[in-house]
Design a protein around this motif. Structure first.
Motif, PDB file in Angstrom:
ATOM      1  N   LEU A  11      -2.704 -23.407  11.026  1.00  0.00           N
ATOM      2  CA  LEU A  11      -4.119 -22.194  11.069  1.00  0.00           C
ATOM      3  C   LEU A  11      -3.767 -21.642   9.504  1.00  0.00           C
ATOM      4  O   LEU A  11      -3.793 -20.789   9.372  1.00  0.00           O
ATOM      5  N   GLY A  12      -2.312 -21.237   9.314  1.00  0.00           N
ATOM      6  CA  GLY A  12      -2.259 -20.383   7.710  1.00  0.00           C
ATOM      7  C   GLY A  12      -2.945 -21.130   6.744  1.00  0.00           C
ATOM      8  O   GLY A  12      -3.508 -20.778   5.658  1.00  0.00           O
ATOM      9  N   VAL A  13      -2.078 -22.647   6.806  1.00  0.00           N
ATOM     10  CA  VAL A  13      -3.035 -23.133   5.720  1.00  0.00           C
ATOM     11  C   VAL A  13      -4.481 -23.505   5.387  1.00  0.00           C
ATOM     12  O   VAL A  13      -4.673 -23.448   4.574  1.00  0.00           O
ATOM     13  N   LEU A  14      -5.325 -23.199   6.734  1.00  0.00           N
ATOM     14  CA  LEU A  14      -5.907 -23.392   6.496  1.00  0.00           C
ATOM     15  C   LEU A  14      -7.011 -22.527   5.809  1.00  0.00           C
ATOM     16  O   LEU A  14      -8.315 -22.082   5.083  1.00  0.00           O
ATOM     17  N   ILE A  15      -6.625 -21.185   7.191  1.00  0.00           N
ATOM     18  CA  ILE A  15      -6.763 -19.786   5.680  1.00  0.00           C
ATOM     19  C   ILE A  15      -6.896 -19.637   4.435  1.00  0.00           C
ATOM     20  O   ILE A  15      -7.948 -18.941   3.667  1.00  0.00           O
ATOM     21  N   LEU A  16      -5.983 -20.134   4.128  1.00  0.00           N
ATOM     22  CA  LEU A  16      -5.672 -19.657   2.769  1.00  0.00           C
ATOM     23  C   LEU A  16      -5.903 -20.868   1.837  1.00  0.00           C
ATOM     24  O   LEU A  16      -7.024 -20.627   0.752  1.00  0.00           O
ATOM     25  N   GLY A  17      -6.662 -22.276   2.718  1.00  0.00           N
ATOM     26  CA  GLY A  17      -7.095 -23.371   1.769  1.00  0.00           C
ATOM     27  C   GLY A  17      -8.364 -22.844   1.289  1.00  0.00           C
ATOM     28  O   GLY A  17      -9.496 -22.647   0.971  1.00  0.00           O
ATOM     29  N   ALA A  18      -9.486 -21.882   2.704  1.00  0.00           N
ATOM     30  CA  ALA A  18     -10.280 -21.760   2.802  1.00  0.00           C
ATOM     31  C   ALA A  18     -11.217 -20.472   1.488  1.00  0.00           C
ATOM     32  O   ALA A  18     -11.991 -20.422   1.080  1.00  0.00           O
ATOM     33  N   ALA A  19      -9.409 -20.191   1.965  1.00  0.00           N
ATOM     34  CA  ALA A  19     -10.152 -18.667   1.069  1.00  0.00           C
ATOM     35  C   ALA A  19     -10.043 -19.007  -0.106  1.00  0.00           C
ATOM     36  O   ALA A  19     -10.605 -18.029  -1.681  1.00  0.00           O
ATOM     37  N   LEU A  20      -9.159 -19.620  -0.937  1.00  0.00           N
ATOM     38  CA  LEU A  20      -8.901 -20.040  -2.207  1.00  0.00           C
ATOM     39  C   LEU A  20     -10.065 -21.541  -2.394  1.00  0.00           C
ATOM     40  O   LEU A  20     -10.794 -21.091  -4.296  1.00  0.00           O
ATOM     41  N   VAL A  21     -11.129 -22.553  -1.652  1.00  0.00           N
ATOM     42  CA  VAL A  21     -11.844 -22.748  -2.192  1.00  0.00           C
ATOM     43  C   VAL A  21     -13.247 -21.718  -1.812  1.00  0.00           C
ATOM     44  O   VAL A  21     -14.029 -21.609  -3.048  1.00  0.00           O
ATOM     45  N   ALA A  22     -13.170 -20.894  -1.423  1.00  0.00           N
ATOM     46  CA  ALA A  22     -14.455 -19.615  -2.090  1.00  0.00           C
ATOM     47  C   ALA A  22     -13.903 -18.836  -2.798  1.00  0.00           C
ATOM     48  O   ALA A  22     -15.090 -18.478  -4.053  1.00  0.00           O
ATOM     49  N   LEU A  23     -12.879 -18.603  -4.025  1.00  0.00           N
ATOM     50  CA  LEU A  23     -12.319 -17.636  -4.299  1.00  0.00           C
ATOM     51  C   LEU A  23     -12.839 -18.457  -5.571  1.00  0.00           C
ATOM     52  O   LEU A  23     -13.789 -18.322  -6.595  1.00  0.00           O
ATOM     53  N   GLY A  24     -12.072 -20.201  -5.723  1.00  0.00           N
ATOM     54  CA  GLY A  24     -12.872 -21.225  -6.147  1.00  0.00           C
ATOM     55  C   GLY A  24     -14.017 -21.014  -6.653  1.00  0.00           C
ATOM     56  O   GLY A  24     -15.229 -21.323  -7.715  1.00  0.00           O
ATOM     57  N   VAL A  25     -15.368 -21.341  -5.526  1.00  0.00           N
ATOM     58  CA  VAL A  25     -16.529 -21.503  -5.686  1.00  0.00           C
ATOM     59  C   VAL A  25     -17.395 -20.170  -6.402  1.00  0.00           C
ATOM     60  O   VAL A  25     -18.545 -20.549  -7.592  1.00  0.00           O
ATOM     61  N   GLY A  26     -16.783 -18.820  -5.986  1.00  0.00           N
ATOM     62  CA  GLY A  26     -17.024 -18.178  -6.149  1.00  0.00           C
ATOM     63  C   GLY A  26     -17.127 -17.633  -8.292  1.00  0.00           C
ATOM     64  O   GLY A  26     -18.126 -17.136  -8.543  1.00  0.00           O
ATOM     65  N   ALA A  27     -15.751 -18.202  -8.215  1.00  0.00           N
ATOM     66  CA  ALA A  27     -15.697 -18.434  -9.721  1.00  0.00           C
ATOM     67  C   ALA A  27     -16.412 -18.915 -10.247  1.00  0.00           C
ATOM     68  O   ALA A  27     -17.230 -18.669 -11.247  1.00  0.00           O
ATOM     69  N   ALA A  28     -17.153 -20.354  -9.846  1.00  0.00           N
ATOM     70  CA  ALA A  28     -17.721 -20.715 -10.948  1.00  0.00           C
ATOM     71  C   ALA A  28     -18.825 -20.237 -10.872  1.00  0.00           C
ATOM     72  O   ALA A  28     -19.991 -20.792 -12.348  1.00  0.00           O
ATOM     73  N   LEU A  29     -20.097 -20.078  -9.544  1.00  0.00           N
ATOM     74  CA  LEU A  29     -20.958 -19.389  -9.820  1.00  0.00           C
ATOM     75  C   LEU A  29     -21.313 -18.428 -10.639  1.00  0.00           C
ATOM     76  O   LEU A  29     -22.305 -18.262 -11.458  1.00  0.00           O
ATOM     77  N   TRP A  30     -20.514 -17.371 -10.658  1.00  0.00           N
ATOM     78  CA  TRP A  30     -20.547 -15.976 -11.500  1.00  0.00           C
ATOM     79  C   TRP A  30     -20.035 -16.725 -13.061  1.00  0.00           C
ATOM     80  O   TRP A  30     -20.994 -16.333 -14.034  1.00  0.00           O
ATOM     81  N   GLN A  31     -19.155 -18.428 -13.160  1.00  0.00           N
ATOM     82  CA  GLN A  31     -19.234 -17.887 -14.551  1.00  0.00           C
ATOM     83  C   GLN A  31     -20.501 -18.491 -15.098  1.00  0.00           C
ATOM     84  O   GLN A  31     -21.084 -18.358 -16.309  1.00  0.00           O
ATOM     85  N   GLN A  32     -21.438 -19.380 -14.043  1.00  0.00           N
ATOM     86  CA  GLN A  32     -22.960 -20.480 -14.613  1.00  0.00           C
ATOM     87  C   GLN A  32     -24.031 -18.762 -14.402  1.00  0.00           C
ATOM     88  O   GLN A  32     -24.905 -19.445 -14.767  1.00  0.00           O
ATOM     89  N   GLY A  33     -23.912 -17.857 -13.973  1.00  0.00           N
ATOM     90  CA  GLY A  33     -24.419 -16.671 -13.958  1.00  0.00           C
ATOM     91  C   GLY A  33     -25.492 -17.099 -12.590  1.00  0.00           C
ATOM     92  O   GLY A  33     -26.200 -16.734 -12.614  1.00  0.00           O
ATOM     93  N   SER A  34     -24.705 -17.932 -11.496  1.00  0.00           N
ATOM     94  CA  SER A  34     -25.470 -18.330 -10.090  1.00  0.00           C
ATOM     95  C   SER A  34     -25.681 -17.155  -9.310  1.00  0.00           C
ATOM     96  O   SER A  34     -25.771 -18.132  -7.888  1.00  0.00           O
ATOM     97  N   LEU A  35     -24.381 -16.620  -8.962  1.00  0.00           N
ATOM     98  CA  LEU A  35     -24.537 -15.349  -8.197  1.00  0.00           C
ATOM     99  C   LEU A  35     -25.819 -15.213  -7.318  1.00  0.00           C
ATOM    100  O   LEU A  35     -26.831 -14.541  -7.922  1.00  0.00           O
TER     101      LEU A  35
END
Length: 183
Positions: A11-35
Motif C-alpha cells: 500500500l505504501g509503495v502504491l501511494i508513493l508511486g502514484a504520488a511520484l507519477v503525478a508529480l512527474g506528469v505535472g512537471a512535464a505538463l508545466w514544462q510544456q505549458g500545458s497545465l
C-alpha cells in the motif's frame, strides 16, 4: 514476513508511486505549458509565515518523532519472530504434559547431516513458516552444494537421509523438509 506487513508495504509503495507519477506528469505538463491552469510562480508565503510562529518547531519535531516511530515499528515488524521456533509434538494422551522440539536445533542438525554426506561440499539450512492448505507449516530448507566431480543423482538420493533424520526427531508430516541441490 507477516501478511499485514506485506499489505502495508504494498500500500505504501502504491501511494508513493502514484504520488511520484503525478508529480512527474505535472512537471512535464508545466514544462510544456500545458497545465489546465495558469502557474507563473509559486507562492510560499503561507509556509514562510508559519516558520516564525512559536508552534512551528514543535510541530516539525512532533512530525519527525512520529515518522521515526513509524519507521522503527516497520523495521521491528520485519525482524524474525522468536514465536514458532518451538513445535509441540503430539504425545500419548495417557501421559500428562507435552513434548516440544526446538526447530532451530533441528534445522542446524539437518544442515550438519547434509554436510557429512559423501559428495556434499557445503550445506546450510533455514527455517520458515509457510502457508499450506490454509494452515502454517514449518519448512526446513537445506541448501546443499556438491563437489565438482560428484553425481547430482547420487547426492539427491543420499540427501533423503536428511528427511529421515528430521522425521526421526519430530515425527512424520510435522515439519516439511525442502532440499535444494546445486553443483
Amino acid at each position: 514476513m507477516k501478511r499485514s506487513t506485506a499489505f502495508f508495504d504494498r500500500l505504501g509503495v502504491l501511494i508513493l508511486g502514484a504520488a511520484l507519477v503525478a508529480l512527474g506528469v505535472g512537471a512535464a505538463l508545466w514544462q510544456q505549458g500545458s497545465l489546465p491552469f495558469e502557474l507563473d510562480s509559486l507562492n510560499v508565503g503561507a509556509v514562510a509565515d508559519r516558520q516564525s510562529d512559536s508552534w512551528w518547531p514543535w510541530a516539525l519535531g512532533g512530525a519527525g518523532v512520529v515518522l521515526v516511530l513509524l519507521l522503527l515499528w516497520s523495521l521491528l515488524r520485519r525482524l524474525p519472530s522468536s514465536a514458532g521456533r518451538e513445535l509441540t509434538l503430539s504425545s500419548d494422551p495417557s501421559v500428562p504434559g507435552s513434548v516440544t522440539v526446538d526447530l532451530r536445533a533441528v534445522t542446524k542438525q539437518a544442515a550438519d547431516v547434509a554436510r557429512d554426506l559423501p559428495g556434499i561440499r557445503s550445506a546450510r539450512s533455514r527455517l520458515r513458516w509457510e502457508r499450506s492448505d490454509g494452515s502454517r507449516v514449518p519448512v526446513i530448507t537445506v541448501l546443499a552444494r556438491t563437489e565438482a566431480d560428484a553425481s547430482l543423482a547420487t547426492a539427491a538420493t543420499d540427501l533423503a537421509t536428511v528427511r529421515r533424520h528430521v522425521a526421526a526427531v519430530v515425527g512424520d508430516n510435522a515439519v516439511a523438509v525442502r532440499v535444494l541441490l546445486s553443483s
